[in-house]
Motif scaffolding. Structure first.
Motif, PDB file in Angstrom:
ATOM      1  N   LYS A  64       0.825  -1.206   0.000  1.00  0.00           N
ATOM      2  CA  LYS A  64       0.000   0.000   0.000  1.00  0.00           C
ATOM      3  C   LYS A  64       0.864   1.262   0.000  1.00  0.00           C
ATOM      4  O   LYS A  64       0.571   2.232  -0.698  1.00  0.00           O
ATOM      5  CB  LYS A  64      -0.916   0.007   1.218  1.00  0.00           C
ATOM      6  CG  LYS A  64      -2.036  -1.024   1.167  1.00  0.00           C
ATOM      7  CD  LYS A  64      -2.917  -0.905   2.397  1.00  0.00           C
ATOM      8  CE  LYS A  64      -4.066  -1.899   2.348  1.00  0.00           C
ATOM      9  NZ  LYS A  64      -4.931  -1.787   3.545  1.00  0.00           N
ATOM     10  N   LEU A  67       2.232   1.859  -3.536  1.00  0.00           N
ATOM     11  CA  LEU A  67       1.216   2.397  -4.446  1.00  0.00           C
ATOM     12  C   LEU A  67       0.920   3.861  -4.147  1.00  0.00           C
ATOM     13  O   LEU A  67       0.770   4.676  -5.061  1.00  0.00           O
ATOM     14  CB  LEU A  67      -0.066   1.570  -4.327  1.00  0.00           C
ATOM     15  CG  LEU A  67       0.023   0.120  -4.823  1.00  0.00           C
ATOM     16  CD1 LEU A  67      -1.293  -0.603  -4.589  1.00  0.00           C
ATOM     17  CD2 LEU A  67       0.402   0.068  -6.299  1.00  0.00           C
ATOM     18  N   ARG A  68       0.835   4.203  -2.868  1.00  0.00           N
ATOM     19  CA  ARG A  68       0.600   5.602  -2.518  1.00  0.00           C
ATOM     20  C   ARG A  68       1.748   6.486  -2.971  1.00  0.00           C
ATOM     21  O   ARG A  68       1.537   7.598  -3.459  1.00  0.00           O
ATOM     22  CB  ARG A  68       0.389   5.723  -1.006  1.00  0.00           C
ATOM     23  CG  ARG A  68      -0.973   5.289  -0.520  1.00  0.00           C
ATOM     24  CD  ARG A  68      -1.245   5.800   0.886  1.00  0.00           C
ATOM     25  NE  ARG A  68      -0.329   5.199   1.849  1.00  0.00           N
ATOM     26  CZ  ARG A  68      -0.614   4.118   2.560  1.00  0.00           C
ATOM     27  NH1 ARG A  68      -1.785   3.518   2.411  1.00  0.00           N
ATOM     28  NH2 ARG A  68       0.259   3.640   3.432  1.00  0.00           N
ATOM     29  N   THR A  69       2.960   5.987  -2.864  1.00  0.00           N
ATOM     30  CA  THR A  69       4.140   6.759  -3.292  1.00  0.00           C
ATOM     31  C   THR A  69       4.131   6.976  -4.796  1.00  0.00           C
ATOM     32  O   THR A  69       4.414   8.068  -5.296  1.00  0.00           O
ATOM     33  CB  THR A  69       5.419   6.035  -2.867  1.00  0.00           C
ATOM     34  OG1 THR A  69       5.411   5.826  -1.464  1.00  0.00           O
ATOM     35  CG2 THR A  69       6.652   6.849  -3.251  1.00  0.00           C
ATOM     36  N   ARG A  70       3.782   5.915  -5.552  1.00  0.00           N
ATOM     37  CA  ARG A  70       3.730   6.052  -7.018  1.00  0.00           C
ATOM     38  C   ARG A  70       2.671   7.063  -7.432  1.00  0.00           C
ATOM     39  O   ARG A  70       2.906   7.893  -8.315  1.00  0.00           O
ATOM     40  CB  ARG A  70       3.449   4.690  -7.646  1.00  0.00           C
ATOM     41  CG  ARG A  70       4.636   3.740  -7.609  1.00  0.00           C
ATOM     42  CD  ARG A  70       4.291   2.427  -8.298  1.00  0.00           C
ATOM     43  NE  ARG A  70       5.419   1.509  -8.298  1.00  0.00           N
ATOM     44  CZ  ARG A  70       5.370   0.280  -8.788  1.00  0.00           C
ATOM     45  NH1 ARG A  70       4.233  -0.183  -9.328  1.00  0.00           N
ATOM     46  NH2 ARG A  70       6.441  -0.497  -8.752  1.00  0.00           N
ATOM     47  N   ASN A  71       1.493   6.969  -6.829  1.00  0.00           N
ATOM     48  CA  ASN A  71       0.427   7.916  -7.169  1.00  0.00           C
ATOM     49  C   ASN A  71       0.843   9.349  -6.847  1.00  0.00           C
ATOM     50  O   ASN A  71       0.566  10.279  -7.609  1.00  0.00           O
ATOM     51  CB  ASN A  71      -0.855   7.559  -6.415  1.00  0.00           C
ATOM     52  CG  ASN A  71      -1.464   6.253  -6.886  1.00  0.00           C
ATOM     53  OD1 ASN A  71      -1.239   5.842  -8.030  1.00  0.00           O
ATOM     54  ND2 ASN A  71      -2.214   5.593  -6.030  1.00  0.00           N
ATOM     55  N   TYR A  72       1.503   9.521  -5.746  1.00  0.00           N
ATOM     56  CA  TYR A  72       1.960  10.862  -5.357  1.00  0.00           C
ATOM     57  C   TYR A  72       2.989  11.400  -6.343  1.00  0.00           C
ATOM     58  O   TYR A  72       2.934  12.573  -6.749  1.00  0.00           O
ATOM     59  CB  TYR A  72       2.562  10.802  -3.952  1.00  0.00           C
ATOM     60  CG  TYR A  72       3.136  12.118  -3.479  1.00  0.00           C
ATOM     61  CD1 TYR A  72       2.306  13.155  -3.070  1.00  0.00           C
ATOM     62  CD2 TYR A  72       4.521  12.312  -3.462  1.00  0.00           C
ATOM     63  CE1 TYR A  72       2.833  14.359  -2.643  1.00  0.00           C
ATOM     64  CE2 TYR A  72       5.057  13.515  -3.039  1.00  0.00           C
ATOM     65  CZ  TYR A  72       4.216  14.533  -2.631  1.00  0.00           C
ATOM     66  OH  TYR A  72       4.748  15.730  -2.217  1.00  0.00           O
ATOM     67  N   ASN A  74       3.314  10.534  -9.533  1.00  0.00           N
ATOM     68  CA  ASN A  74       2.634  10.841 -10.795  1.00  0.00           C
ATOM     69  C   ASN A  74       1.879  12.165 -10.713  1.00  0.00           C
ATOM     70  O   ASN A  74       1.906  12.971 -11.654  1.00  0.00           O
ATOM     71  CB  ASN A  74       1.673   9.713 -11.163  1.00  0.00           C
ATOM     72  CG  ASN A  74       2.401   8.449 -11.592  1.00  0.00           C
ATOM     73  OD1 ASN A  74       3.525   8.515 -12.091  1.00  0.00           O
ATOM     74  ND2 ASN A  74       1.770   7.304 -11.406  1.00  0.00           N
ATOM     75  N   GLU A  75       1.197  12.378  -9.587  1.00  0.00           N
ATOM     76  CA  GLU A  75       0.474  13.642  -9.434  1.00  0.00           C
ATOM     77  C   GLU A  75       1.423  14.827  -9.410  1.00  0.00           C
ATOM     78  O   GLU A  75       1.156  15.870 -10.017  1.00  0.00           O
ATOM     79  CB  GLU A  75      -0.343  13.592  -8.145  1.00  0.00           C
ATOM     80  CG  GLU A  75      -1.530  12.629  -8.208  1.00  0.00           C
ATOM     81  CD  GLU A  75      -2.264  12.559  -6.888  1.00  0.00           C
ATOM     82  OE1 GLU A  75      -1.846  13.262  -5.946  1.00  0.00           O
ATOM     83  OE2 GLU A  75      -3.258  11.803  -6.795  1.00  0.00           O
ATOM     84  N   HIS A  78       2.658  15.440 -13.043  1.00  0.00           N
ATOM     85  CA  HIS A  78       1.649  16.109 -13.859  1.00  0.00           C
ATOM     86  C   HIS A  78       1.510  17.579 -13.459  1.00  0.00           C
ATOM     87  O   HIS A  78       1.399  18.458 -14.324  1.00  0.00           O
ATOM     88  CB  HIS A  78       0.304  15.394 -13.713  1.00  0.00           C
ATOM     89  CG  HIS A  78       0.300  14.027 -14.296  1.00  0.00           C
ATOM     90  ND1 HIS A  78      -0.684  13.102 -14.035  1.00  0.00           N
ATOM     91  CD2 HIS A  78       1.174  13.415 -15.143  1.00  0.00           C
ATOM     92  CE1 HIS A  78      -0.431  11.991 -14.689  1.00  0.00           C
ATOM     93  NE2 HIS A  78       0.696  12.142 -15.364  1.00  0.00           N
TER      94      HIS A  78
END
Length: 266
Positions: A64, A67-72, A74-75, A78
């Motif tokens: 978990k 995944l949170r690190t990857r999403n952060y 990517n955001e 962007h």
């Protein structure tokens, strides 16, 4: 004598009881083994059969966190890209307004009314002729540039000369055919390329559309050139079109950048 008979009878009963107990033990053992084998078979079958309602195991905390690190990341990426685009767009718009602000476009030139449609790459000019005819001119924005070798004794290299495609339609009253001139407007003169005869609806009046303008006789070329000039389609109009399109190019660029900026900001 009586005592011996009693002992014998007791021994016989005890032997019968032992045999009965042995049989009961055997029967109990068989029942136990049968039940044990049945439960093992059922357990084995249940393991082999797929579970219709599988229970999803929760992700471990480390997965978990990844995944949170990857999403952060990517955001953040962007956001950084969007911020960079917005910064450049704002800078370009500010530069155009401060150092190269477009002028208010003309609505009339000579005897023509200018019709400009924002966001499109062409303009239209309309005018009247003395013989009650009409003149319609359609000009595009700069189509392309042509490299021309510099003239002069010490000249070296080439000049880049942009040109504008111009179509001139001349009619003589309602219901008449149309004489159409396909031209190029250079920075200081107008050049005729072809001359067509069209019906009012734009369909060629005849199958033969004439020769290339440069292949006509020089006298006929001069006469057709004078025909246009008498109606205000001349070198001065070519100069005006170039100035107008330079200004329109700036206006359309600022409009385009503003639209792109609004899209990124959403």
């Amino acid at each position: 004598m009586l005592l011996s008979q009693s002992k014998t009878l007791l021994r016989t009963r005890m032997q019968k009881n032992y045999r009965l107990m042995a049989r009961l033990v055997q029967v109990a053992r068989r029942i136990f083994l049968f039940k044990s084998s049945s439960s093992c078979s059922q357990a084995l079958i249940s393991r082999l059969q797929p579970n219709p309602h599988p229970i999803e195991k929760p992700l471990c905390s480390s997965v978990k966190q990844v995944l949170r690190t990857r999403n952060y990341i990517n955001e953040m990426r962007h956001s950084a890209v969007d911020a960079n685009i917005l910064r450049m767009l704002r800078s370009e718009i500010q530069y155009e307004y401060e150092y190269s602000r477009p002028q208010k476009p003309a609505t009339e030139v000579y005897s023509f009314i200018v019709e400009d449609r924002p966001g499109e790459q062409w303009i239209r000019l309309r005018g009247k002729c003395e013989d009650e005819g009409e003149i319609k001119i359609e000009a595009t924005m700069f189509d392309e540039s042509i490299s021309v070798r510099k003239s002069g004794y010490d000249a070296k290299g080439e000049d880049v000369q942009p040109h504008i495609n111009v179509i001139v339609d001349i009619s003589k009253g309602e219901g008449s055919d149309v004489m159409e001139f396909v031209c190029m407007a250079w920075s200081d003169y107008l050049e005729i390329q072809r001359v067509f005869m069209l019906q009012r609806d734009g369909i060629p009046a005849r199958s033969y559309v004439g020769r290339n303008f440069k292949k006509l006789s020089e006298d006929l070329q001069d006469a057709l050139q004078e025909f246009l000039e008498a109606r205000g389609v001349n070198d001065e109009l070519a100069v005006f079109l170039h100035e107008y399109m330079i200004n329109k190019d700036k206006t359309e660029l600022i409009r385009w950048m503003g639209t792109a900026k609004s899209f990124i900001e959403k």
